[in-house]
Design an enzyme around this catalytic site. Structure first.
Site, PDB file in Angstrom:
ATOM      1  N   ARG A  43      38.264  -3.598   6.158  1.00 56.32           N
ATOM      2  CA  ARG A  43      36.870  -3.180   6.145  1.00 56.32           C
ATOM      3  C   ARG A  43      36.378  -3.110   4.709  1.00 56.32           C
ATOM      4  O   ARG A  43      37.147  -2.780   3.803  1.00 56.32           O
ATOM      5  CB  ARG A  43      36.692  -1.802   6.821  1.00 56.32           C
TER       6      ARG A  43
ATOM      7  N   GLU B 169      27.180  -5.971   4.853  1.00 58.56           N
ATOM      8  CA  GLU B 169      27.240  -7.280   5.511  1.00 58.56           C
ATOM      9  C   GLU B 169      25.955  -7.497   6.310  1.00 58.56           C
ATOM     10  O   GLU B 169      25.612  -6.625   7.111  1.00 58.56           O
ATOM     11  CB  GLU B 169      28.454  -7.338   6.437  1.00 58.56           C
TER      12      GLU B 169
ATOM     13  N   HIS C 296      33.412 -12.250   7.331  1.00 62.67           N
ATOM     14  CA  HIS C 296      33.936 -11.379   8.389  1.00 62.67           C
ATOM     15  C   HIS C 296      34.265 -12.232   9.629  1.00 62.67           C
ATOM     16  O   HIS C 296      33.850 -11.928  10.755  1.00 62.67           O
ATOM     17  CB  HIS C 296      32.937 -10.272   8.745  1.00 62.67           C
TER      18      HIS C 296
END
Ligand SMILES: NC(=O)c1ccc[n+]([C@@H]2O[C@H](COP(=O)([O-])OP(=O)(O)OC[C@H]3O[C@@H](n4cnc5c(N)ncnc54)[C@H](O)[C@@H]3O)[C@@H](O)[C@H]2O)c1
Length: 316
Positions: free
Chosen positions: A233, A262, A281
């Site tokens: 993360r 993000e 991601h």
């Protein structure tokens, strides 16, 4: 009347088919991450199948009938779990759906960062060739991989890394030495791992304890040719401190699948640095993992709405 399942960000067919075959009415949302849009889209839901959008209390409260929120994936830091606990909403997730895919992505990033894939790819397209002699890559064979977090993904990474001839060490705040997974050398602290490893790979959830785990102080403990990989993360790495270390050559490189914000802002300090490799991601977004995440998340919704015990509940 059929139960209504809202899927604000679309998933592959397998999960939706699973629910339709069991009589659920499905609404797929716009994919927006905007809270006001989400509040409108979730309003009718008995069950919510969620991906990466934020679900703070105000969004969950906008779905007054919701009984279950099922996460398409592993990290549940985008859901207000305290609100769910207080309101009797069950939360389920898909912990067995993507660990292998994320582990493959992690090792792929280790190889790519060590062998300068991103820098060389960009250079070759721009007409460079002889720079191959300027930037020496690094072998994985014989090196030490340090894992922070030895859960599902960490263990799979360790298994693949062993095949590259790496020695694997690790620290996990909740796994004592006598329960440490076979093949991973126990270290008593993250600092000990940072100081000893050539490659450092993060596999911990985002919590107050893991925020900024990689920062100026801990980078200071690392070897001068260390490579950091983060497929966990964003907030676990302090991005300004990392950018500084990469710019000054304090460490060899980094590979990140996740960022604190993000999508990131276009002038992000890491973007101008050649020794960082970035993916959006996407570690868990293989075709196979997407199908498994959708199916497992749908199974969570069905279990709860049909009064059965879910296979993968989140502890609230
Ligand atoms: N990039 C992606 O697309 C992607 C996909 C799936 C998961 N993830 C991230 O990867 C993380 C790991 O996933 P997993 O399936 O291996 O989870 P997991 O729960 O199996 O393992 C996490 C490990 O971290 C340990 N841990 C927790 N807090 C710690 C701390 N403060 N210090 C050290 N260790 C600590 C836990 O004890 C556990 O063993 C997830 O939390 C998620 O955030 C990312």
């Amino acid at each position: 009347m059929a139960w209504k399942v809202v899927i604000p960000q679309d998933i592959t067919d397998i999960g939706k088919d699973y629910l339709r075959e069991r009589g659920y009415e499905i609404t797929v949302g716009s994919g927006s991450l905007d809270l006001e849009v989400l509040k409108r889209e979730v309003a009718d839901a008995d069950g919510l199948l969620v991906r990466t959008a934020p679900y703070p209390a105000e969004v969950i409260a906008a779905a007054p009938r919701v009984k279950v929120i099922s996460r398409h994936g592993v990290g549940v830091n985008n859901i207000d779990l305290a609100y769910c606990r207080e309101h009797g909403i069950v939360v389920t997730f898909a912990p067995e759906a993507n660990a292998g895919s994320v582990a493959e992505h992690t090792v792929g990033m280790m190889v790519a960062a060590a062998h300068n894939f991103a820098r060389f790819d960009r250079g070759v397209r721009e007409g460079e060739w002889e720079f191959r002699n300027q930037y020496k890559g690094r072998d994985l064979d014989g090196k030490t991989l340090g894992l922070i977090g030895v859960g599902r993904i960490g263990q799979k990474v360790a298994h693949i890394a062993a095949a590259f001839g790496m020695k694997v060490i690790g620290f996990d705040a909740f796994v004592p030495e006598d329960r440490f997974p076979a093949g991973i050398g126990f270290r008593p602290s993250a600092d000990a791992v940072f100081a000893e490893a050539d490659f450092i790979s993060l596999h911990v959830p985002a919590t107050p304890e893991t925020a900024n785990l990689v920062c100026q102080r801990t980078i200071g403990l690392m070897k001068s040719d260390a490579i950091i990989i983060n497929c966990a993360r964003g907030g676990v790495v302090n991005e300004d401190d990392l950018a500084e270390a990469l710019k000054s050559g304090r460490i060899f490189g980094a590979a990140l699948d996740v960022l604190e914000d993000e999508p990131p802002r276009p002038d992000h300090p890491l973007f101008s640095l050649p020794n960082v490799l970035l993916t959006p991601h996407s570690a868990a977004l293989t075709a196979e993992a997407m199908d498994r995440m959708g199916l497992h998340a749908a199974m969570g919704i069905h279990s709860v709405l049909s009064g059965e015990k879910p296979k993968w509940p989140v502890k609230l």
